[in-house]
Write a protein that holds these residues in place. Sequence first.
Motif, PDB file in Angstrom:
ATOM      1  N   VAL A   1      73.578  17.838  -0.523  1.00 15.90           N
ATOM      2  CA  VAL A   1      73.434  18.011   0.929  1.00 15.90           C
ATOM      3  C   VAL A   1      74.814  17.928   1.588  1.00 15.90           C
ATOM      4  O   VAL A   1      75.174  18.756   2.430  1.00 15.90           O
TER       5      VAL A   1
ATOM      6  N   ILE B   1      81.353   1.743   0.126  1.00 15.33           N
ATOM      7  CA  ILE B   1      80.890   2.341   1.387  1.00 15.33           C
ATOM      8  C   ILE B   1      80.259   1.265   2.286  1.00 15.33           C
ATOM      9  O   ILE B   1      80.139   1.453   3.494  1.00 15.33           O
TER      10      ILE B   1
ATOM     11  N   CYS C   1      75.371  11.936   4.633  1.00 14.25           N
ATOM     12  CA  CYS C   1      74.611  12.659   3.591  1.00 14.25           C
ATOM     13  C   CYS C   1      74.470  11.863   2.306  1.00 14.25           C
ATOM     14  O   CYS C   1      73.842  12.342   1.349  1.00 14.25           O
TER      15      CYS C   1
ATOM     16  N   ILE D   1      70.567  12.167   6.836  1.00 12.93           N
ATOM     17  CA  ILE D   1      69.681  12.920   5.946  1.00 12.93           C
ATOM     18  C   ILE D   1      68.653  11.964   5.349  1.00 12.93           C
ATOM     19  O   ILE D   1      68.986  11.032   4.630  1.00 12.93           O
ATOM     20  N   SER D   2      67.425  12.205   5.760  1.00 19.47           N
ATOM     21  CA  SER D   2      66.306  11.394   5.279  1.00 19.47           C
ATOM     22  C   SER D   2      65.498  12.274   4.317  1.00 19.47           C
ATOM     23  O   SER D   2      66.099  12.949   3.479  1.00 19.47           O
TER      24      SER D   2
ATOM     25  N   LYS E   1      63.335   4.290   4.047  1.00 19.11           N
ATOM     26  CA  LYS E   1      63.960   5.380   4.823  1.00 19.11           C
ATOM     27  C   LYS E   1      63.500   5.305   6.285  1.00 19.11           C
ATOM     28  O   LYS E   1      64.292   5.546   7.192  1.00 19.11           O
TER      29      LYS E   1
ATOM     30  N   PRO F   1      64.308  16.987   5.218  1.00 16.85           N
ATOM     31  CA  PRO F   1      63.962  18.169   4.424  1.00 16.85           C
ATOM     32  C   PRO F   1      63.015  17.804   3.287  1.00 16.85           C
ATOM     33  O   PRO F   1      62.904  16.632   2.902  1.00 16.85           O
TER      34      PRO F   1
ATOM     35  N   ILE G   1      64.981  21.724  -0.975  1.00 18.50           N
ATOM     36  CA  ILE G   1      66.218  22.348  -0.471  1.00 18.50           C
ATOM     37  C   ILE G   1      66.761  23.299  -1.532  1.00 18.50           C
ATOM     38  O   ILE G   1      67.081  22.877  -2.645  1.00 18.50           O
TER      39      ILE G   1
ATOM     40  N   GLU H   1      75.392  22.108  -6.383  1.00 16.71           N
ATOM     41  CA  GLU H   1      74.378  21.475  -7.252  1.00 16.71           C
ATOM     42  C   GLU H   1      74.210  20.026  -6.842  1.00 16.71           C
ATOM     43  O   GLU H   1      75.170  19.384  -6.416  1.00 16.71           O
ATOM     44  N   SER H   2      73.000  19.512  -7.017  1.00 14.49           N
ATOM     45  CA  SER H   2      72.786  18.080  -6.786  1.00 14.49           C
ATOM     46  C   SER H   2      73.367  17.302  -7.955  1.00 14.49           C
ATOM     47  O   SER H   2      73.334  17.762  -9.089  1.00 14.49           O
TER      48      SER H   2
ATOM     49  N   THR I   1      72.072  14.498  -8.601  1.00 18.56           N
ATOM     50  CA  THR I   1      70.895  13.762  -9.045  1.00 18.56           C
ATOM     51  C   THR I   1      70.054  14.664  -9.941  1.00 18.56           C
ATOM     52  O   THR I   1      69.542  15.692  -9.485  1.00 18.56           O
TER      53      THR I   1
ATOM     54  N   TYR J   1      66.670  16.009  -8.919  1.00 25.10           N
ATOM     55  CA  TYR J   1      66.613  17.156  -8.018  1.00 25.10           C
ATOM     56  C   TYR J   1      67.115  18.422  -8.733  1.00 25.10           C
ATOM     57  O   TYR J   1      66.599  19.506  -8.539  1.00 25.10           O
TER      58      TYR J   1
END
Length: 207
Positions: A2, A42, A61, A101-102, A118, A138, A141, A148-149, A151, A154
């Motif tokens: 994302v 983070i 994101c 982004i949820s 979330k 979303p 996606i 590419e993800s 994860t 996904y």
Amino acid sequence: MVGQGVLRELLLDAGVEKVLSIGRSATGKSDPKLTEIVHADIADLSALRGRLAGYDACFFCLGVSSVGMNETDYRRVTYDFAVGAARTLAELNPRMTFVFISGAGTNSKSATMWARVKAETENALLALPFKAAYIFRPGFIQPLHGIESKTALYRIPYKILGPLNPVLRKLFPGIATSTEILGRAMIKAVRDGAPKHVLESRDINAL
Ligand SMILES: NC(=O)c1ccc[n+]([C@@H]2O[C@H](COP(=O)([O-])OP(=O)(O)OC[C@H]3O[C@@H](n4cnc5c(N)ncnc54)[C@H](OP(=O)(O)O)[C@@H]3O)[C@@H](O)[C@H]2O)c1
């Protein structure tokens, strides 16, 4: 995935003057508009405070799949990281619009752990003193432009369903979107506002 989608659209958008990317790993992108900060923790942005002011928007994101995670660990990455960063940014940028982004299915009353965490994160972000906050939820996606993800959960279904993606998006606008549409919609929400503060796939595609 994302984040890369939004970053691509930001760098292509002539109305975007500069982009600051913050993540624990570098994006691998090089562009005159892009500045990158690689920051391992983070949860603690205090060392970066001097570099976080003067921005119109944050596109948050970062996120993980909850598969294999207990609630404490999932909450730390989902709620603590997002709300912690947002509090710092709101303090430094009261005119900022925050985009989070949820995901589809987020629900504060759900028996499913990720959906509740979330939802709590969304509500905490919507309560902060930003100019505006938008929650993007979303479902499916379609990754475009070589994105590419990271994860696997996904990435693998997207690889299998790849050729069907455009059809899925046409047939199911309430479920499917693409990295390009998502990025464009996020920028549009910041620039012009959006009809709702919580946007599902259909709203994202319409925007
Ligand atoms: N992909 C989808 O189809 C989809 C659909 C609906 C909702 N979403 C939501 O969108 C969000 C992002 O998904 P995605 O597909 O873009 O995932 P992704 O490709 O795996 O990217 C996740 C990003 O989060 C960063 N990150 C993860 N854990 C971190 C940590 N502990 N500390 C610092 N950074 C961390 C990763 O950093 P590294 O690059 O260093 O690993 C990566 O940049 C998730 O919340 C997901 O639920 C995704």
